[in-house]
Design a protein around this motif. Structure first.
Motif, PDB file in Angstrom:
ATOM      1  N   SER A  26      -9.371 -16.255 -53.559  1.00  0.00           N
ATOM      2  CA  SER A  26      -9.040 -14.760 -53.251  1.00  0.00           C
ATOM      3  C   SER A  26      -9.852 -13.965 -54.233  1.00  0.00           C
ATOM      4  CB  SER A  26      -7.647 -14.647 -53.283  1.00  0.00           C
ATOM      5  OG  SER A  26      -7.148 -13.345 -53.273  1.00  0.00           O
ATOM      6  N   ALA A  27      -9.559 -12.746 -53.754  1.00  0.00           N
ATOM      7  CA  ALA A  27     -10.130 -11.715 -54.894  1.00  0.00           C
ATOM      8  C   ALA A  27      -9.203 -11.223 -55.771  1.00  0.00           C
ATOM      9  CB  ALA A  27     -10.243 -10.646 -53.879  1.00  0.00           C
ATOM     10  N   PHE A  28      -7.815 -12.131 -55.703  1.00  0.00           N
ATOM     11  CA  PHE A  28      -6.890 -11.883 -56.832  1.00  0.00           C
ATOM     12  C   PHE A  28      -6.316 -13.019 -57.331  1.00  0.00           C
ATOM     13  CE2 PHE A  28      -5.970  -8.169 -53.755  1.00  0.00           C
ATOM     14  CZ  PHE A  28      -6.301  -7.176 -54.528  1.00  0.00           C
ATOM     15  N   TYR A  29      -6.221 -13.048 -58.725  1.00  0.00           N
ATOM     16  CA  TYR A  29      -5.761 -14.122 -59.374  1.00  0.00           C
ATOM     17  C   TYR A  29      -4.348 -14.489 -58.692  1.00  0.00           C
ATOM     18  CZ  TYR A  29      -9.221 -13.804 -62.958  1.00  0.00           C
ATOM     19  OH  TYR A  29     -10.629 -13.687 -63.599  1.00  0.00           O
ATOM     20  N   ASP A  30      -3.797 -15.567 -58.823  1.00  0.00           N
ATOM     21  CA  ASP A  30      -2.303 -15.802 -58.509  1.00  0.00           C
ATOM     22  C   ASP A  30      -1.496 -15.150 -59.632  1.00  0.00           C
ATOM     23  OD1 ASP A  30      -1.393 -18.294 -60.421  1.00  0.00           O
ATOM     24  OD2 ASP A  30      -3.464 -18.606 -60.025  1.00  0.00           O
ATOM     25  N   PRO A  31      -0.226 -14.949 -59.497  1.00  0.00           N
ATOM     26  CA  PRO A  31       0.498 -14.226 -60.481  1.00  0.00           C
ATOM     27  C   PRO A  31       0.729 -14.977 -61.936  1.00  0.00           C
ATOM     28  CG  PRO A  31       1.780 -14.451 -58.398  1.00  0.00           C
ATOM     29  CD  PRO A  31       0.399 -15.417 -58.129  1.00  0.00           C
ATOM     30  N   GLN A  32       0.633 -16.112 -62.077  1.00  0.00           N
ATOM     31  CA  GLN A  32       0.720 -16.794 -63.259  1.00  0.00           C
ATOM     32  C   GLN A  32      -0.703 -16.591 -63.921  1.00  0.00           C
ATOM     33  OE1 GLN A  32       1.331 -21.083 -62.666  1.00  0.00           O
ATOM     34  NE2 GLN A  32       3.297 -20.665 -62.255  1.00  0.00           N
TER      35      GLN A  32
END
Length: 151
Positions: free
Chosen positions: A36-42
């Motif tokens: 994804s364009a975003f990291y996962d929350p952790q």
């Protein structure tokens, strides 16, 4: 792929804990499966930025995974990582209001945050004045204060 450096040391009270190994394994699995364009929350929580192409380490900063010594700390970290993700996506959506994927992530992480917060507060008591549940007694003096040996 970005690498994390883990602070491995022995805690005098808790020793080494399996909870920390589970957390590190979970992060590595999410790193490998996330395109994804975003990291996962952790990973975003550890790096301080959820947006992949906007992450830039500050003056040689090396992301370090927090050490977890108890189930309570694991639950608190869960609350913190989703709170961070919701806040960071909120900032992103202020400048990208038509990004549907970011809005979907925001709503998913917001629900995860509310679930994590409710879970923590049901087990350990309120985290703040806007707690999801406050009983008939005033909960702030239930446990020892930090200067009394509490956490």
């Amino acid at each position: 792929m970005d690498e994390f450096y883990y602070m491995n040391y022995w805690h005098p009270q808790y020793g080494y804990q399996d909870l920390n190994n589970e957390y590190q394994t979970e992060i590595r699995q999410k790193q490998q499966s996330n395109s994804s364009a975003f990291y996962d929350p952790q990973e975003g929580f550890v790096k301080g930025n959820l947006k992949r192409d906007e992450y830039s380490p500050y003056k040689g900063y090396v992301p370090t995974v927090p050490m977890i010594y108890s189930e309570r700390e694991k639950n608190l970290l869960n609350v913190q990582k989703y709170a961070f993700a919701v806040n960071d996506l909120n900032l992103y959506l202020n400048t990208h209001p038509s990004d549907g994927k970011a809005m979907e992530l925001f709503n998913n992480y917001r629900n995860e945050y509310l679930n994590a917060l409710r879970n923590y507060e049901n087990k350990y008591g309120p985290l703040g004045i806007y707690a999801t549940k406050v009983d008939v007694y005033w909960p702030w003096n239930k446990e020892p204060w930090p200067w009394e040996g509490g956490k």
